[in-house]
Design a protein around this motif. Structure first.
Motif, mmCIF file in Angstrom:
data_model
loop_
_atom_site.group_PDB
_atom_site.id
_atom_site.type_symbol
_atom_site.label_atom_id
_atom_site.label_comp_id
_atom_site.label_asym_id
_atom_site.label_seq_id
_atom_site.Cartn_x
_atom_site.Cartn_y
_atom_site.Cartn_z
ATOM 1 N N ILE A 65 -1.128 13.098 -13.129
ATOM 2 C CA ILE A 65 -0.812 13.302 -11.722
ATOM 3 C C ILE A 65 -2.097 13.418 -10.906
ATOM 4 C CG2 ILE A 65 0.299 14.868 -10.067
ATOM 5 C CD1 ILE A 65 2.279 15.597 -12.294
ATOM 6 N N GLY A 66 -2.081 12.825 -9.717
ATOM 7 C CA GLY A 66 -3.258 12.836 -8.848
ATOM 8 C C GLY A 66 -3.973 11.500 -8.899
ATOM 9 N N PHE A 109 -3.202 6.369 -7.661
ATOM 10 C CA PHE A 109 -2.748 7.679 -7.181
ATOM 11 C C PHE A 109 -1.311 7.896 -7.620
ATOM 12 C CE2 PHE A 109 -0.383 10.120 -3.948
ATOM 13 C CZ PHE A 109 -0.970 11.358 -4.178
ATOM 14 N N VAL A 110 -1.084 8.973 -8.362
ATOM 15 C CA VAL A 110 0.257 9.342 -8.815
ATOM 16 C C VAL A 110 0.651 10.631 -8.107
ATOM 17 C CG1 VAL A 110 1.702 9.951 -10.785
ATOM 18 C CG2 VAL A 110 -0.120 8.257 -11.061
ATOM 19 N N GLU A 111 1.660 10.541 -7.264
ATOM 20 C CA GLU A 111 2.111 11.725 -6.517
ATOM 21 C C GLU A 111 2.917 12.668 -7.401
ATOM 22 O OE1 GLU A 111 5.403 11.808 -3.368
ATOM 23 O OE2 GLU A 111 3.564 11.918 -2.155
ATOM 24 N N SER A 112 3.763 12.094 -8.260
ATOM 25 C CA SER A 112 4.571 12.924 -9.162
ATOM 26 C C SER A 112 4.961 12.113 -10.391
ATOM 27 C CB SER A 112 5.830 13.438 -8.457
ATOM 28 O OG SER A 112 6.662 12.365 -8.053
ATOM 29 N N ASP A 136 0.811 -1.219 0.000
ATOM 30 C CA ASP A 136 0.000 0.000 0.000
ATOM 31 C C ASP A 136 0.845 1.271 0.000
ATOM 32 O OD1 ASP A 136 -2.268 -1.525 0.029
ATOM 33 O OD2 ASP A 136 -2.716 -1.228 2.144
ATOM 34 N N ALA A 137 2.132 1.163 0.337
ATOM 35 C CA ALA A 137 2.987 2.343 0.471
ATOM 36 C C ALA A 137 3.329 2.938 -0.894
ATOM 37 C CB ALA A 137 4.264 1.972 1.215
ATOM 38 N N LEU A 138 3.766 4.193 -0.887
ATOM 39 C CA LEU A 138 4.247 4.817 -2.115
ATOM 40 C C LEU A 138 5.509 4.119 -2.594
ATOM 41 C CD1 LEU A 138 3.831 8.634 -1.314
ATOM 42 C CD2 LEU A 138 2.419 7.245 -2.838
ATOM 43 N N GLY A 180 1.063 5.167 -5.865
ATOM 44 C CA GLY A 180 0.544 4.222 -4.896
ATOM 45 C C GLY A 180 0.482 2.831 -5.483
ATOM 46 N N LYS A 181 -0.307 1.962 -4.856
ATOM 47 C CA LYS A 181 -0.359 0.569 -5.269
ATOM 48 C C LYS A 181 -1.204 0.397 -6.536
ATOM 49 C CE LYS A 181 -4.416 -0.938 -2.620
ATOM 50 N NZ LYS A 181 -4.940 -1.947 -1.675
#
Length: 301
Positions: free
Chosen positions: A115-116, A153-156, A70-72, A175-176
């Motif tokens: 992104i997002g 989920f894409v942080e960057s 589940d972690a980035l 994310g996962k």
């Protein structure tokens, strides 16, 4: 009568810098053999052609795998522009080509759309199940499937290099459940030029970094030796994203029996998921409620 699994009752994490070629399952099997461990698993599959961090959990650490999954995690990958393949990577057959080569500004502008919280359709050649059968098996038979989009989920997502007009190197933190091959494919479509992944490396996953990983050659050299055991990380590292609470001695006994146990914690609220420790060792994971931890996973270490 159930068969007794052979091997040592050893628990912890061994971090591997996976080379291109072997499957993630093959790497886990090699680690299990080298550690003479009863039980092993990994936190997130890498395609055979991909390299980078593969975190292998042994024994009781396998109970913490979902928290690493589940972690980035971060990927560095090279996209070949102008060519789409049926597998969305360099191993597949070419199905579309284009002479268009967008400039760097156009690529950066397109990346912003990924992104997002996004939706992505898995590759046709993926482990997604369709009516109980893996998609890649149907794809090998030439079947075209309508795969449902999945959230990611894409942080960057950054352009970090462009070696020539055909190749761009990107870095993504997500994310996962993400398929880097889908990102490459969809970026190529957004740019109107097609694209596929040529090279892929997972640089870190949760608390684990590829730079700290052992190679398979090192695993062979140190197999079944105290030297390899020394590289084993504590299972508690798989819980680093959860708050920690301290179990009382009596509370730890109750938790190990699967019952709610008294814990002492700071900065945790009613209903929070957290892990309880006693003398620095993990006892259980569960929900904090009115001074007690209600366990969902118990560690038998």
């Amino acid at each position: 009568m159930a068969r007794t699994r052979k091997g040592r009752d050893i628990s912890g994490w061994l971090i591997i810098d996976k080379p291109a070629g072997p499957t993630s399952t093959a790497v886990v099997n090699k680690v299990r053999w080298a550690m003479d461990a009863k039980k092993a698993g990994h936190a997130g599959t890498l395609d055979p052609t991909a390299t980078g961090v593969l975190a292998v959990a042994l024994g009781e650490a396998t109970k913490t795998v979902p928290f690493i999954t589940d972690a980035l995690k971060a990927y560095e990958f090279t996209v070949r522009l102008g060519v789409r393949t049926n597998t969305d990577d360099a191993e597949g057959e070419v199905v579309q080509t284009s002479d268009l080569r967008p400039d760097d500004e156009a690529i950066k502008e397109a990346l912003a759309g990924f992104i997002g919280d996004i939706e992505q359709v898995p590759p046709q050649f993926s482990a997604v199940k369709i009516d109980g059968e893996r998609a890649y098996k149907r794809a090998r038979d030439g079947e075209e499937m309508e795969l449902a989009a999945r959230p990611l989920f894409v942080e960057s997502l950054l352009l970090i290099d462009r070696s020539d007009e055909d190749h761009v190197t990107l870095e993504m933190v997500c994310g996962k459940g993400g398929y880097v091959r889908s990102i490459a494919r969809d970026l190529g479509e957004a740019l109107g030029c097609h694209g596929h992944v040529r090279e892929l490396r997972r640089t870190w996953s949760g608390p684990f970094d590829a730079a700290d990983g052992l190679t398979l050659d090192q695993i062979d050299e140190m197999a079944k030796s105290p030297e390899l055991d020394a590289h084993l990380l504590p299972l508690e590292q798989g819980l680093c994203d959860l708050p920690e609470v301290k179990a009382t001695v009596e509370g730890a006994v109750r938790l190990r029996n699967g019952n709610p146990g008294m814990v002492i914690g700071q900065d945790v609220e009613y209903g929070d998921e957290c892990w309880a420790s006693l003398d620095g060792h993990a006892v259980a994971v569960g929900r904090f409620k009115a001074g007690e931890l209600h366990p969902s996973r118990v560690f038998n270490t």
